[in-house]
Design a protein around this motif. Structure first.
Motif, PDB file in Angstrom:
ATOM      1  N   SER A 102       0.597  -1.108   0.059  1.00 12.91           N
ATOM      2  CA  SER A 102       0.057   0.035   0.154  1.00 12.91           C
ATOM      3  C   SER A 102       0.841   1.132  -0.106  1.00 12.91           C
ATOM      4  CB  SER A 102      -0.870   0.067   1.232  1.00 12.91           C
ATOM      5  OG  SER A 102      -0.237  -0.112   2.366  1.00 12.91           O
ATOM      6  N   TYR A 103       1.952   1.173   0.807  1.00 13.38           N
ATOM      7  CA  TYR A 103       3.073   2.446   0.736  1.00 13.38           C
ATOM      8  C   TYR A 103       3.343   2.553  -0.517  1.00 13.38           C
ATOM      9  CZ  TYR A 103       6.963   5.197   1.839  1.00 13.38           C
ATOM     10  OH  TYR A 103       7.925   6.212   1.878  1.00 13.38           O
ATOM     11  N   VAL A 104       3.916   1.616  -1.402  1.00 17.14           N
ATOM     12  CA  VAL A 104       4.399   1.778  -2.992  1.00 17.14           C
ATOM     13  C   VAL A 104       3.282   2.308  -3.788  1.00 17.14           C
ATOM     14  CG1 VAL A 104       5.336   0.781  -4.512  1.00 17.14           C
ATOM     15  CG2 VAL A 104       6.190   0.047  -2.167  1.00 17.14           C
ATOM     16  N   THR A 105       2.018   1.798  -3.414  1.00 17.58           N
ATOM     17  CA  THR A 105       1.024   2.141  -4.270  1.00 17.58           C
ATOM     18  C   THR A 105       0.853   3.758  -3.968  1.00 17.58           C
ATOM     19  OG1 THR A 105       0.126   0.008  -4.152  1.00 17.58           O
ATOM     20  CG2 THR A 105      -1.553   1.890  -4.906  1.00 17.58           C
ATOM     21  N   ALA A 106       1.003   4.073  -2.746  1.00 12.72           N
ATOM     22  CA  ALA A 106       0.440   5.424  -2.319  1.00 12.72           C
ATOM     23  C   ALA A 106       1.466   6.534  -2.944  1.00 12.72           C
ATOM     24  CB  ALA A 106       0.489   5.551  -0.797  1.00 12.72           C
ATOM     25  N   CYS A 107       2.682   5.989  -3.060  1.00 13.67           N
ATOM     26  CA  CYS A 107       3.750   6.723  -3.295  1.00 13.67           C
ATOM     27  C   CYS A 107       3.879   7.173  -4.767  1.00 13.67           C
ATOM     28  CB  CYS A 107       5.190   6.563  -2.947  1.00 13.67           C
ATOM     29  SG  CYS A 107       5.485   6.650  -0.921  1.00 13.67           S
ATOM     30  N   SER A 108       3.768   6.150  -5.630  1.00 10.19           N
ATOM     31  CA  SER A 108       3.674   6.011  -6.889  1.00 10.19           C
ATOM     32  C   SER A 108       2.386   6.762  -7.497  1.00 10.19           C
ATOM     33  CB  SER A 108       3.799   4.555  -7.724  1.00 10.19           C
ATOM     34  OG  SER A 108       2.846   3.810  -7.245  1.00 10.19           O
ATOM     35  N   GLY A 109       1.422   6.521  -6.822  1.00 19.99           N
ATOM     36  CA  GLY A 109      -0.149   6.965  -7.276  1.00 19.99           C
ATOM     37  C   GLY A 109      -0.148   8.596  -7.174  1.00 19.99           C
ATOM     38  N   ILE A 110       0.664   8.957  -6.063  1.00 19.95           N
ATOM     39  CA  ILE A 110       0.430  10.570  -5.821  1.00 19.95           C
ATOM     40  C   ILE A 110       1.503  11.181  -6.840  1.00 19.95           C
ATOM     41  CG2 ILE A 110       2.197  10.906  -4.223  1.00 19.95           C
ATOM     42  CD1 ILE A 110      -1.375  12.468  -4.097  1.00 19.95           C
ATOM     43  N   ASP A 111       2.401  10.524  -7.385  1.00 20.98           N
ATOM     44  CA  ASP A 111       3.293  11.034  -8.274  1.00 20.98           C
ATOM     45  C   ASP A 111       2.518  11.196  -9.685  1.00 20.98           C
ATOM     46  OD1 ASP A 111       5.634  11.843  -9.213  1.00 20.98           O
ATOM     47  OD2 ASP A 111       6.491   9.970  -9.419  1.00 20.98           O
ATOM     48  N   GLU A 119      -7.258   6.082  -3.561  1.00 21.73           N
ATOM     49  CA  GLU A 119      -7.405   5.595  -2.090  1.00 21.73           C
ATOM     50  C   GLU A 119      -8.116   4.071  -2.193  1.00 21.73           C
ATOM     51  OE1 GLU A 119      -8.841   8.816   0.692  1.00 21.73           O
ATOM     52  OE2 GLU A 119      -9.634   9.378  -1.548  1.00 21.73           O
ATOM     53  N   ILE A 120      -8.662   3.835  -3.306  1.00 18.93           N
ATOM     54  CA  ILE A 120      -9.342   2.467  -3.389  1.00 18.93           C
ATOM     55  C   ILE A 120      -8.114   1.287  -3.561  1.00 18.93           C
ATOM     56  CG2 ILE A 120     -10.421   0.839  -4.674  1.00 18.93           C
ATOM     57  CD1 ILE A 120     -12.465   3.390  -5.565  1.00 18.93           C
ATOM     58  N   ALA A 121      -6.967   2.003  -4.378  1.00 15.90           N
ATOM     59  CA  ALA A 121      -5.939   0.988  -4.769  1.00 15.90           C
ATOM     60  C   ALA A 121      -5.065   0.731  -3.613  1.00 15.90           C
ATOM     61  CB  ALA A 121      -5.240   1.574  -6.006  1.00 15.90           C
ATOM     62  N   VAL A 122      -4.982   1.823  -2.556  1.00 15.15           N
ATOM     63  CA  VAL A 122      -4.027   1.834  -1.475  1.00 15.15           C
ATOM     64  C   VAL A 122      -4.725   1.020  -0.517  1.00 15.15           C
ATOM     65  CG1 VAL A 122      -3.306   3.126   0.298  1.00 15.15           C
ATOM     66  CG2 VAL A 122      -2.832   4.127  -1.988  1.00 15.15           C
ATOM     67  N   HIS A 123      -5.938   1.090  -0.184  1.00 16.61           N
ATOM     68  CA  HIS A 123      -6.702   0.493   0.817  1.00 16.61           C
ATOM     69  C   HIS A 123      -7.332  -1.000   0.330  1.00 16.61           C
ATOM     70  CE1 HIS A 123      -6.126   3.786   3.526  1.00 16.61           C
ATOM     71  NE2 HIS A 123      -6.573   4.494   2.690  1.00 16.61           N
ATOM     72  N   GLN A 124      -7.324  -1.154  -1.180  1.00 19.13           N
ATOM     73  CA  GLN A 124      -7.784  -2.649  -1.424  1.00 19.13           C
ATOM     74  C   GLN A 124      -6.907  -3.021  -2.606  1.00 19.13           C
ATOM     75  OE1 GLN A 124     -11.897  -2.209  -2.811  1.00 19.13           O
ATOM     76  NE2 GLN A 124     -12.645  -0.759  -1.020  1.00 19.13           N
ATOM     77  N   GLY A 125      -5.725  -3.508  -2.009  1.00 15.88           N
ATOM     78  CA  GLY A 125      -4.713  -3.848  -3.292  1.00 15.88           C
ATOM     79  C   GLY A 125      -4.990  -4.915  -4.031  1.00 15.88           C
ATOM     80  N   SER A 126      -6.144  -5.757  -3.843  1.00 22.80           N
ATOM     81  CA  SER A 126      -6.178  -6.806  -4.704  1.00 22.80           C
ATOM     82  C   SER A 126      -7.622  -6.462  -5.795  1.00 22.80           C
ATOM     83  CB  SER A 126      -6.788  -8.142  -3.938  1.00 22.80           C
ATOM     84  OG  SER A 126      -7.886  -7.831  -3.187  1.00 22.80           O
ATOM     85  N   ASN A 127      -7.982  -5.124  -5.852  1.00 21.18           N
ATOM     86  CA  ASN A 127      -8.889  -4.570  -6.521  1.00 21.18           C
ATOM     87  C   ASN A 127      -8.545  -4.351  -8.023  1.00 21.18           C
ATOM     88  OD1 ASN A 127     -11.056  -2.913  -7.876  1.00 21.18           O
ATOM     89  ND2 ASN A 127     -11.766  -2.302  -5.876  1.00 21.18           N
ATOM     90  N   ILE A 128      -8.485  -5.129  -8.925  1.00 27.95           N
ATOM     91  CA  ILE A 128      -8.034  -4.952 -10.186  1.00 27.95           C
ATOM     92  C   ILE A 128      -8.695  -4.049 -10.929  1.00 27.95           C
ATOM     93  CG2 ILE A 128      -9.532  -6.739 -11.217  1.00 27.95           C
ATOM     94  CD1 ILE A 128      -5.938  -6.319 -12.058  1.00 27.95           C
ATOM     95  N   HIS A 129      -9.751  -3.699 -10.870  1.00 22.75           N
ATOM     96  CA  HIS A 129     -10.447  -2.517 -11.665  1.00 22.75           C
ATOM     97  C   HIS A 129      -9.696  -1.562 -10.893  1.00 22.75           C
ATOM     98  CE1 HIS A 129     -13.501  -0.509 -13.588  1.00 22.75           C
ATOM     99  NE2 HIS A 129     -13.753   0.620 -12.659  1.00 22.75           N
TER     100      HIS A 129
END
Length: 401
Positions: A188-197, A245-255
């Motif tokens: 989730s941390y990597v998802t957050a950093c890359s996503g906000i970038d 936020e969905i991708a960070v908190h629901q890492g398996s949400n493929i959509h």
């Protein structure tokens, strides 16, 4: 006043769940045989690497794996890779597999294997890349940097205490192969950093200085905002803001994962033409002084930079407010700016990122030096819609401290 803009992108984009299986057909079409795969040790220990290697081996390609790419690649690491690989340099294609750091690593290695020398030869203000590098296929496993379609490769020069972007159209990957299934399980941390970038890429591409304000006849990699970059950036902002936020908190949400990669891709295509600006210019000297990942630094800076630039184009600021805050459209411009600022601060906190420079180890007595070095990043500072000075940068940094 500039009257001409030009739009450039990768030769091919392949996007979708399972897209990695398309590799052999792509390579046969281009007559590639000797393949260098660049990735990092963490990824090499997962099944993701085999998802790439198995179709390559089934296609009877000659494959070399180099798994020593590192996060936030340093000058020393890239030069070391070049020294190890140059003796067997019969490669006619490099595959960069991983996050933006691995793809950037692959871009710089492709440059050095073709022309030799040091990455420092190609820093801002130094000589241009003379021609085509070894072709790169970029396969991202994070949604954020957009490196799979951009002209930029970022390197950390520890000796100079500076992160530097090498930027040239020759560094753009030949093919971007984007498979959302490769991002499932990303922390989730990597998802957050890359996503906000990625969100910052889109916002800075959209709000960059207009192309017509540049000097006619001067060719630059980053051209400022123009009619093709703006709609791409807006779609990226909308897509990322609805899914981050969905991708960070629901890492398996493929959509959500698929939409984040799409948003990152759109932002990458946009900003590789228009350019990023102040948030990224500030991030280079800050990144040289802290171990924080690039995306974390960018996310931290974004609320302050958006507020700093907001009055340069009230129409664009209102559009950002509509897309992100979705609040009362009848508010004054000042109230919309406050709403945007609060939204971006809250977004960082929601996805677990810091909102103050002091939280990432920056000291107050370092702010003056950061401001001075930011002004030297002319490719980015010159793309900012608001004129920069040491004094106004210091005021921004003090607020962010």
């Amino acid at each position: 006043m500039k009257t001409v803009w030009e739009f450039m992108g990768p030769q091919q984009i392949i996007f979708g769940n399972g897209a990695v299986s398309e590799i052999p057909e792509v390579l046969k079409r281009f007559n590639y045989e000797n393949i260098l795969v660049i990735t990092d040790k963490g990824l090499a220990s997962t099944p993701i690497l085999n998802k790439v290697l198995i179709p390559l081996k089934e296609g009877s390609f000659n494959v070399t794996v180099f798994d020593e790419a590192i996060p936030e690649p340093t000058l020393e690491a890239v030069v070391s890779a070049y020294e190890k690989l140059k003796e067997q340099n019969s490669f006619d294609l490099i595959i960069g597999l991983g996050g933006g750091s691995s793809i950037d690593f692959a871009k710089i290695v492709s440059l050095l294997l073709k022309y030799g020398g040091s990455p420092r030869d190609y820093y801002d203000g130094k000589k241009l890349i003379p021609g085509d590098v070894i072709p790169v296929i970029a396969i991202p496993t994070t949604a954020g940097t957009g490196s799979e379609v951009t002209t930029v490769a970022v390197i950390n020069d520890v000796e100079l205490e500076l992160k530097v972007g090498l930027s040239d159209s020759y560094l753009r990957p030949r093919i971007a192969l984007i498979d959302p299934t490769l991002t499932l399980g990303l922390p989730s941390y990597v998802t957050a950093c890359s996503g906000i970038d990625a969100l910052a890429h889109a916002i800075e591409a959209y709000t960059a200085k207009p192309f017509h304000t540049f000097e006619q006849g001067v060719r630059v990699t980053f051209q400022g905002a123009f009619p093709l970059t703006e709609p791409l950036a807006l779609k990226a902002i909308e897509t990322i803001s609805e899914n981050l936020e969905i991708a960070v908190h629901q890492g398996s949400n493929i959509h959500a994962r698929e939409n984040m990669l799409l948003g990152s891709l759109l932002a990458g295509i946009s900003f590789s033409n228009s350019g990023t600006a102040l948030a990224h210019a500030l991030a280079y000297p800050i990144g040289g002084k802290t171990k924080s990942p690039h995306g974390e630094i960018i996310g931290l800076l974004l609320p302050y930079v958006v507020k700093f630039n907001a009055k340069m184009d009230p129409g664009k600021t209102a559009q950002l407010y509509s897309l992100l805050v979705k609040g009362n459209e009848n508010l004054t411009l000042d109230d919309k700016i406050k709403g945007l600022y609060q939204y971006l601060l809250s977004l960082n906190e929601s996805i677990g990122l810091p909102i103050k420079l002091s939280q990432i180890g920056i000291k107050q007595d370092e702010l003056s030096g950061i401001a001075e070095k930011t002004l030297e990043i002319k490719r980015l500072a010159g793309n900012n819609p608001r004129a920069l000075s040491k004094n106004n940068l210091l005021a921004l940094l003090e607020e962010a401290f």
